[in-house]
Scaffold this motif. Structure first.
Motif, PDB file in Angstrom:
ATOM      1  N   ALA A  17       0.838  -1.205   0.000  1.00 23.86           N
ATOM      2  CA  ALA A  17       0.000   0.000   0.000  1.00 23.86           C
ATOM      3  C   ALA A  17       0.873   1.254   0.000  1.00 23.86           C
ATOM      4  CB  ALA A  17      -0.936  -0.005   1.202  1.00 23.86           C
ATOM      5  N   GLY A  18       1.946   1.220   0.766  1.00 22.48           N
ATOM      6  CA  GLY A  18       2.830   2.381   0.866  1.00 22.48           C
ATOM      7  C   GLY A  18       3.470   2.772  -0.449  1.00 22.48           C
ATOM      8  N   VAL A  19       3.831   1.785  -1.248  1.00 20.08           N
ATOM      9  CA  VAL A  19       4.465   2.096  -2.534  1.00 20.08           C
ATOM     10  C   VAL A  19       3.471   2.070  -3.687  1.00 20.08           C
ATOM     11  CG1 VAL A  19       6.777   1.386  -1.834  1.00 20.08           C
ATOM     12  CG2 VAL A  19       5.248  -0.299  -2.877  1.00 20.08           C
ATOM     13  N   GLY A  20       2.199   1.779  -3.367  1.00 23.30           N
ATOM     14  CA  GLY A  20       1.161   1.795  -4.390  1.00 23.30           C
ATOM     15  C   GLY A  20       1.207   0.610  -5.338  1.00 23.30           C
ATOM     16  N   TRP A  21       1.690  -0.532  -4.851  1.00 25.17           N
ATOM     17  CA  TRP A  21       1.795  -1.721  -5.681  1.00 25.17           C
ATOM     18  C   TRP A  21       0.615  -2.643  -5.492  1.00 25.17           C
ATOM     19  CZ3 TRP A  21       7.475  -3.871  -5.009  1.00 25.17           C
ATOM     20  CH2 TRP A  21       8.368  -3.009  -5.654  1.00 25.17           C
ATOM     21  N   THR A  22       0.210  -3.263  -6.572  1.00 27.00           N
ATOM     22  CA  THR A  22      -0.768  -4.340  -6.513  1.00 27.00           C
ATOM     23  C   THR A  22      -0.030  -5.646  -6.222  1.00 27.00           C
ATOM     24  OG1 THR A  22      -0.542  -4.904  -8.852  1.00 27.00           O
ATOM     25  CG2 THR A  22      -2.171  -3.189  -8.286  1.00 27.00           C
ATOM     26  N   VAL A  23      -0.798  -6.696  -6.021  1.00 27.14           N
ATOM     27  CA  VAL A  23      -0.204  -8.024  -5.854  1.00 27.14           C
ATOM     28  C   VAL A  23       0.643  -8.360  -7.078  1.00 27.14           C
ATOM     29  CG1 VAL A  23      -0.782 -10.488  -5.812  1.00 27.14           C
ATOM     30  CG2 VAL A  23      -1.934  -8.919  -4.253  1.00 27.14           C
ATOM     31  N   ARG A  24       0.119  -8.051  -8.256  1.00 26.88           N
ATOM     32  CA  ARG A  24       0.854  -8.352  -9.488  1.00 26.88           C
ATOM     33  C   ARG A  24       2.153  -7.553  -9.594  1.00 26.88           C
ATOM     34  NH1 ARG A  24      -1.746 -11.641 -12.842  1.00 26.88           N
ATOM     35  NH2 ARG A  24      -3.996 -11.835 -12.722  1.00 26.88           N
ATOM     36  N   ASP A  25       2.137  -6.305  -9.128  1.00 31.48           N
ATOM     37  CA  ASP A  25       3.358  -5.492  -9.147  1.00 31.48           C
ATOM     38  C   ASP A  25       4.446  -6.134  -8.288  1.00 31.48           C
ATOM     39  OD1 ASP A  25       2.178  -3.495 -10.782  1.00 31.48           O
ATOM     40  OD2 ASP A  25       1.460  -2.392  -9.016  1.00 31.48           O
ATOM     41  N   LEU A  26       4.086  -6.511  -7.066  1.00 30.13           N
ATOM     42  CA  LEU A  26       5.067  -7.132  -6.178  1.00 30.13           C
ATOM     43  C   LEU A  26       5.545  -8.452  -6.766  1.00 30.13           C
ATOM     44  CD1 LEU A  26       6.781  -7.462  -3.678  1.00 30.13           C
ATOM     45  CD2 LEU A  26       4.727  -8.232  -2.444  1.00 30.13           C
ATOM     46  N   ALA A  27       4.642  -9.240  -7.290  1.00 30.68           N
ATOM     47  CA  ALA A  27       5.022 -10.519  -7.886  1.00 30.68           C
ATOM     48  C   ALA A  27       6.045 -10.313  -9.009  1.00 30.68           C
ATOM     49  CB  ALA A  27       3.787 -11.235  -8.405  1.00 30.68           C
ATOM     50  N   ARG A  28       5.780  -9.336  -9.862  1.00 38.35           N
ATOM     51  CA  ARG A  28       6.703  -9.048 -10.970  1.00 38.35           C
ATOM     52  C   ARG A  28       8.074  -8.635 -10.445  1.00 38.35           C
ATOM     53  NH1 ARG A  28       4.187  -5.020 -13.002  1.00 38.35           N
ATOM     54  NH2 ARG A  28       5.462  -3.491 -11.929  1.00 38.35           N
ATOM     55  N   GLU A  29       8.092  -7.711  -9.500  1.00 39.56           N
ATOM     56  CA  GLU A  29       9.368  -7.194  -8.982  1.00 39.56           C
ATOM     57  C   GLU A  29      10.156  -8.249  -8.212  1.00 39.56           C
ATOM     58  OE1 GLU A  29      10.704  -4.199  -9.729  1.00 39.56           O
ATOM     59  OE2 GLU A  29       8.954  -3.929 -11.029  1.00 39.56           O
ATOM     60  N   ALA A  30       9.455  -9.164  -7.537  1.00 38.07           N
ATOM     61  CA  ALA A  30      10.120 -10.204  -6.741  1.00 38.07           C
ATOM     62  C   ALA A  30      10.345 -11.482  -7.546  1.00 38.07           C
ATOM     63  CB  ALA A  30       9.289 -10.517  -5.506  1.00 38.07           C
ATOM     64  N   LYS A  31       9.821 -11.511  -8.773  1.00 39.54           N
ATOM     65  CA  LYS A  31       9.934 -12.692  -9.637  1.00 39.54           C
ATOM     66  C   LYS A  31       9.307 -13.927  -8.995  1.00 39.54           C
ATOM     67  CE  LYS A  31      13.972 -10.957 -12.117  1.00 39.54           C
ATOM     68  NZ  LYS A  31      13.713  -9.583 -11.842  1.00 39.54           N
ATOM     69  N   VAL A  32       8.082 -13.729  -8.484  1.00 40.29           N
ATOM     70  CA  VAL A  32       7.267 -14.819  -7.948  1.00 40.29           C
ATOM     71  C   VAL A  32       5.888 -14.708  -8.592  1.00 40.29           C
ATOM     72  CG1 VAL A  32       8.517 -14.861  -5.746  1.00 40.29           C
ATOM     73  CG2 VAL A  32       6.424 -13.509  -5.935  1.00 40.29           C
ATOM     74  N   SER A  33       5.047 -15.694  -8.372  1.00 41.90           N
ATOM     75  CA  SER A  33       3.704 -15.626  -8.963  1.00 41.90           C
ATOM     76  C   SER A  33       2.782 -14.777  -8.080  1.00 41.90           C
ATOM     77  CB  SER A  33       3.117 -17.026  -9.130  1.00 41.90           C
ATOM     78  OG  SER A  33       2.665 -17.516  -7.889  1.00 41.90           O
ATOM     79  N   PRO A  34       1.772 -14.164  -8.681  1.00 38.99           N
ATOM     80  CA  PRO A  34       0.792 -13.426  -7.881  1.00 38.99           C
ATOM     81  C   PRO A  34       0.133 -14.318  -6.822  1.00 38.99           C
ATOM     82  CG  PRO A  34       0.566 -12.821 -10.178  1.00 38.99           C
ATOM     83  CD  PRO A  34       1.525 -13.975 -10.125  1.00 38.99           C
ATOM     84  N   ASP A  35      -0.106 -15.578  -7.164  1.00 37.47           N
ATOM     85  CA  ASP A  35      -0.687 -16.501  -6.180  1.00 37.47           C
ATOM     86  C   ASP A  35       0.207 -16.662  -4.959  1.00 37.47           C
ATOM     87  OD1 ASP A  35      -2.921 -16.926  -7.749  1.00 37.47           O
ATOM     88  OD2 ASP A  35      -2.182 -18.820  -8.592  1.00 37.47           O
ATOM     89  N   VAL A  37       2.187 -14.343  -3.658  1.00 31.91           N
ATOM     90  CA  VAL A  37       1.999 -13.145  -2.835  1.00 31.91           C
ATOM     91  C   VAL A  37       0.703 -13.265  -2.034  1.00 31.91           C
ATOM     92  CG1 VAL A  37       1.691 -10.633  -2.825  1.00 31.91           C
ATOM     93  CG2 VAL A  37       3.325 -11.692  -4.417  1.00 31.91           C
ATOM     94  N   VAL A  38      -0.372 -13.656  -2.692  1.00 33.34           N
ATOM     95  CA  VAL A  38      -1.664 -13.804  -2.016  1.00 33.34           C
ATOM     96  C   VAL A  38      -1.574 -14.853  -0.917  1.00 33.34           C
ATOM     97  CG1 VAL A  38      -4.066 -14.541  -2.322  1.00 33.34           C
ATOM     98  CG2 VAL A  38      -3.017 -12.988  -3.972  1.00 33.34           C
ATOM     99  N   ARG A  39      -0.950 -15.982  -1.216  1.00 32.89           N
ATOM    100  CA  ARG A  39      -0.812 -17.035  -0.198  1.00 32.89           C
ATOM    101  C   ARG A  39      -0.070 -16.511   1.031  1.00 32.89           C
ATOM    102  NH1 ARG A  39       2.393 -20.745  -3.050  1.00 32.89           N
ATOM    103  NH2 ARG A  39       2.903 -21.615  -1.030  1.00 32.89           N
ATOM    104  N   PHE A  40       1.022 -15.776   0.801  1.00 31.88           N
ATOM    105  CA  PHE A  40       1.784 -15.228   1.929  1.00 31.88           C
ATOM    106  C   PHE A  40       0.937 -14.248   2.734  1.00 31.88           C
ATOM    107  CE2 PHE A  40       4.670 -11.983   3.714  1.00 31.88           C
ATOM    108  CZ  PHE A  40       5.315 -12.793   4.645  1.00 31.88           C
TER     109      PHE A  40
END
Length: 81
Positions: A17-35, A37-40
């Motif tokens: 929320a602080g950096v304005g990222w969606t789940v997909r944004d974080l997944a892309r930047e961390a090179k993991v799947s959106p699922d 991120v959601v699971r975590f």
């Protein structure tokens, strides 16, 4: 040397929320799947290296993680100048 903070699911949500990222944004930047991120964020345990990848991506975006002390936990956002 400061303690190493391991990101919690709540901190992950706050940091995104602080950096304005969606789940997909974080997944892309961390090179993991959106699922992943959601699971975590819903409390499923993940491999330490996976959490580290997400945390490092958020730190690169300016997030500082504040250690959970039994009473509170949080994040800080360093503004880019």
């Amino acid at each position: 040397m400061p303690d190493v903070i391991s990101m919690t699911p709540t901190q992950c949500k706050m940091a995104r929320a602080g950096v304005g990222w969606t789940v997909r944004d974080l997944a892309r930047e961390a090179k993991v799947s959106p699922d992943t991120v959601v699971r975590f964020e819903t409390g499923d345990p993940l491999r330490e290296r996976t959490v580290d990848a997400m945390q490092m991506a958020l730190e690169k975006a300016g997030i500082v993680f504040i250690a959970e002390d039994g009473v509170s936990e949080g994040v800080l956002l360093h503004k880019r100048l």
